[in-house]
Design an enzyme around this catalytic site. Structure first.
Site, PDB file in Angstrom:
ATOM      1  N   VAL A 107     -17.627   3.820  -3.455  1.00 10.68           N
ATOM      2  CA  VAL A 107     -18.111   2.610  -3.160  1.00 10.68           C
ATOM      3  C   VAL A 107     -19.426   2.785  -2.686  1.00 10.68           C
ATOM      4  CG1 VAL A 107     -17.659   0.403  -1.756  1.00 10.68           C
ATOM      5  CG2 VAL A 107     -15.778   1.606  -2.792  1.00 10.68           C
ATOM      6  N   GLY A 151     -20.498   7.121   4.518  1.00  6.97           N
ATOM      7  CA  GLY A 151     -19.664   7.510   3.334  1.00  6.97           C
ATOM      8  C   GLY A 151     -20.331   7.309   1.983  1.00  6.97           C
ATOM      9  N   LYS A 165       0.755  -1.275   0.104  1.00 10.99           N
ATOM     10  CA  LYS A 165      -0.096  -0.108   0.160  1.00 10.99           C
ATOM     11  C   LYS A 165       0.888   1.278  -0.051  1.00 10.99           C
ATOM     12  CE  LYS A 165      -4.465   0.711   0.403  1.00 10.99           C
ATOM     13  NZ  LYS A 165      -5.565   0.176  -0.166  1.00 10.99           N
TER      14      LYS A 165
HETATM   15  P1  NAD Z   1     -14.073   7.790  -1.548  1.00 14.26           P
HETATM   16  O1  NAD Z   1     -13.274   8.712  -1.307  1.00 14.26           O
HETATM   17  O2  NAD Z   1     -14.838   7.889  -3.016  1.00 14.26           O
HETATM   18  O3  NAD Z   1     -15.563   8.093  -0.568  1.00 14.26           O
HETATM   19  C1  NAD Z   1     -15.442   7.954   0.678  1.00 14.26           C
HETATM   20  C2  NAD Z   1     -16.243   8.976   1.220  1.00 14.26           C
HETATM   21  O4  NAD Z   1     -16.111   8.883   2.551  1.00 14.26           O
HETATM   22  C3  NAD Z   1     -16.235  10.276   0.918  1.00 14.26           C
HETATM   23  O5  NAD Z   1     -17.371  10.824   0.362  1.00 14.26           O
HETATM   24  C4  NAD Z   1     -15.752  11.052   2.201  1.00 14.26           C
HETATM   25  O6  NAD Z   1     -16.574  12.441   2.229  1.00 14.26           O
HETATM   26  C5  NAD Z   1     -16.501  10.095   3.251  1.00 14.26           C
HETATM   27  N1  NAD Z   1     -16.047  10.140   4.629  1.00 14.26           N
HETATM   28  C6  NAD Z   1     -14.881  10.775   4.822  1.00 14.26           C
HETATM   29  N2  NAD Z   1     -14.707  10.414   6.428  1.00 14.26           N
HETATM   30  C7  NAD Z   1     -15.980  10.439   6.964  1.00 14.26           C
HETATM   31  C8  NAD Z   1     -16.773  10.451   8.088  1.00 14.26           C
HETATM   32  N3  NAD Z   1     -15.976  10.509   9.263  1.00 14.26           N
HETATM   33  N4  NAD Z   1     -18.179  10.380   8.148  1.00 14.26           N
HETATM   34  C9  NAD Z   1     -18.778  10.232   7.103  1.00 14.26           C
HETATM   35  N5  NAD Z   1     -18.174   9.966   5.620  1.00 14.26           N
HETATM   36  C10 NAD Z   1     -16.912  10.221   5.829  1.00 14.26           C
HETATM   37  O7  NAD Z   1     -13.538   6.279  -1.272  1.00 14.26           O
HETATM   38  P2  NAD Z   1     -14.055   4.973  -1.696  1.00 14.26           P
HETATM   39  O8  NAD Z   1     -13.355   4.808  -2.993  1.00 14.26           O
HETATM   40  O9  NAD Z   1     -15.614   5.080  -1.922  1.00 14.26           O
HETATM   41  O10 NAD Z   1     -13.677   3.956  -0.530  1.00 14.26           O
HETATM   42  C11 NAD Z   1     -14.400   3.934   0.629  1.00 14.26           C
HETATM   43  C12 NAD Z   1     -13.709   3.131   1.546  1.00 14.26           C
HETATM   44  O11 NAD Z   1     -13.576   1.647   1.158  1.00 14.26           O
HETATM   45  C13 NAD Z   1     -12.256   3.499   1.950  1.00 14.26           C
HETATM   46  O12 NAD Z   1     -12.014   2.904   3.509  1.00 14.26           O
HETATM   47  C14 NAD Z   1     -11.376   2.456   0.738  1.00 14.26           C
HETATM   48  O13 NAD Z   1     -10.147   2.243   1.362  1.00 14.26           O
HETATM   49  C15 NAD Z   1     -12.318   1.242   1.116  1.00 14.26           C
HETATM   50  N6  NAD Z   1     -12.084   0.429  -0.176  1.00 14.26           N
HETATM   51  C16 NAD Z   1     -12.409   1.149  -1.513  1.00 14.26           C
HETATM   52  C17 NAD Z   1     -12.243   0.208  -2.643  1.00 14.26           C
HETATM   53  C18 NAD Z   1     -12.445   0.983  -3.956  1.00 14.26           C
HETATM   54  O14 NAD Z   1     -12.477  -0.038  -4.657  1.00 14.26           O
HETATM   55  N7  NAD Z   1     -12.725   2.055  -4.211  1.00 14.26           N
HETATM   56  C19 NAD Z   1     -11.677  -1.036  -2.544  1.00 14.26           C
HETATM   57  C20 NAD Z   1     -11.325  -1.436  -1.317  1.00 14.26           C
HETATM   58  C21 NAD Z   1     -11.537  -0.657   0.011  1.00 14.26           C
END
Ligand code: NAD
Length: 371
Positions: free
Chosen positions: A196, A192, A92
């Site tokens: 995703v 969030g 990572k």
């Molecule tokens: P993203 O940045 O598109 O979305 C994250 C969202 O969470 C944002 O809208 C942000 O404003 C919100 N957020 C942040 N802190 C917050 C809080 N305290 N309370 C409420 N909302 C909050 O990210 P993503 O790609 O949707 O990923 C989301 C999570 O899933 C992350 O932890 C990421 O590591 C994990 N993940 C994502 C993927 C992927 O394919 N994108 C794969 C595996 C894991």
């Protein structure tokens, strides 16, 4: 400085000791004053294959916070690849900075040069704060990138596949608890509304769940509730609300001493990485409350499965989705194993992952260096 003069306490509290505790192979600290790049790349384990894991850009409050995050995230990737049956190791990267204001082409291309220095031992991809356009810039400096846009022959945005895998893991957890995997009428809170979270909301609404959403940015909530039938809730005050399933899809450590006592749900199942603030304490706290916790690295493996499909060549989204469907079976197997052995779901998932790494390490001969 001669060895005798070294302060023993300093050694015990430096960077190497957390690496040793978590069994990391390598860390690369990256600094470039011209572009403002400050990043850390962590290679946790390469027994099963090259260490693959996304790059996260986040305005960490301290370097220590960034280091802790990258160490935990990279180890999670090792478990994720192993439990999902992929021939990949865990890695990572984190870039310290605000993705909305500090991300530039030059910074990304400089970061790509650092990835390239590792010679393929680490393959990067998207994570929080990064887009597939950013991957294009990184790709200008290195071939060791996955999750490229579909127009470049890549697999594009992995989030829809991650969301589908999370949905599968949620259904398996619901099956384990309720004896049926239907989400019809279940109250689900999605924390969030990012890439995703929004796709997950779509699946949930389609299946007839009663969906609640929250985010720290009001525009993200508004975007989600305008597209799907979901109710907005206050991001600072929802843990104690009446819900069946809590789906953390924002950042990590939302399952902690403050939040777990408030939870009334029976299932925790979301995509965010490192949901448990303290793995041992909080996995046990959830089990003791009778909450089925779907380990994050198991149910959010869809994105990894997607980029792995890209690395194998001839990428096809349908095949990636089919592979992600398997997350249902893996999650169910973990809940069953945990119940049989009287251990937490996290311990069960790790045991299954570690067994595979051990078994595959034992298969190697001095000549089988390629995976
Ligand atoms: P993203 O940045 O598109 O979305 C994250 C969202 O969470 C944002 O809208 C942000 O404003 C919100 N957020 C942040 N802190 C917050 C809080 N305290 N309370 C409420 N909302 C909050 O990210 P993503 O790609 O949707 O990923 C989301 C999570 O899933 C992350 O932890 C990421 O590591 C994990 N993940 C994502 C993927 C992927 O394919 N994108 C794969 C595996 C894991």
């Amino acid at each position: 400085m001669i060895v005798e003069e070294l302060n023993v306490k300093e050694i015990a509290t430096g960077v190497l000791s957390p690496m040793a505790d978590m069994q990391h192979e390598q860390l690369l600290f990256c600094n470039d004053t011209k572009t403002g790049l400050r990043a850390i790349i962590a290679v946790h384990n390469t027994v099963l294959g090259p260490a693959l894991g996304g790059t996260r850009m986040w305005p960490y409050r301290s370097e220590q916070e960034a280091l802790t995050d990258v160490l935990r995230l990279s180890r999670g990737m090792t478990y994720k690849a192993a439990v999902s049956g992929l021939n990949l190791g865990g890695g990572k990267a984190v870039i310290i900075g605000d993705a909305r204001t500090q991300k530039t082409e030059a910074l990304l291309r400089r970061f790509g040069q650092f990835v390239n220095d590792l010679g393929g031992k680490y393959i990067t991809a998207e994570d929080v704060g990064m887009t597939s356009r950013d991957m294009e810039y990184i790709h200008m400096s290195t071939d060791h990138v996955s999750g490229l846009p579909e127009t470049m022959g890549g697999s594009g945005n992995p989030s829809p596949v991650t969301a589908f895998g999370t949905y599968m893991g949620m259904k398996a957890s619901v099956q384990h608890v309720y004896g049926t995997d239907s989400l019809q009428g279940k109250k689900v809170l999605v924390q969030g509304c990012g890439s995703v979270g929004q796709h997950l909301v779509e699946y949930l609404v389609k299946e007839g769940a009663e969906v609640f959403v929250t985010d720290i940015f009001e525009d993200k909530i508004a975007e989600t509730t305008s597209k799907y039938k979901a109710t907005a809730v206050d991001p600072n005050n929802f843990y104690g609300m009446d819900m069946d399933i809590y789906a953390p899809c924002a950042l990590g450590a939302t399952l902690n001493d403050d939040t777990i006592p408030q939870l009334k749900c029976r299932v925790v199942s979301g995509a965010a990485n490192n949901q448990l603030k303290d793995e041992n304490i909080h996995a046990a706290a959830l089990r003791d409350k009778g909450i089925a916790y779907a380990p994050d690295f198991v149910i959010n493996a869809g994105g990894l499965i997607n980029v792995y499909s890209e690395l194998l060549g001839n990428y096809n989204r349908e095949i990636a989705m089919n592979k992600a469907e398997h997350i249902y079976d893996v999650t169910l197997q973990i809940h069953k194993y945990a119940a049989e052995k009287g251990i937490t779901s996290l311990e069960a998932a790790k045991a299954i992952a570690e067994k595979r790494i051990e078994d595959m390490a034992a298969l190697k001969t001095p000549f089988s260096r390629n995976y």
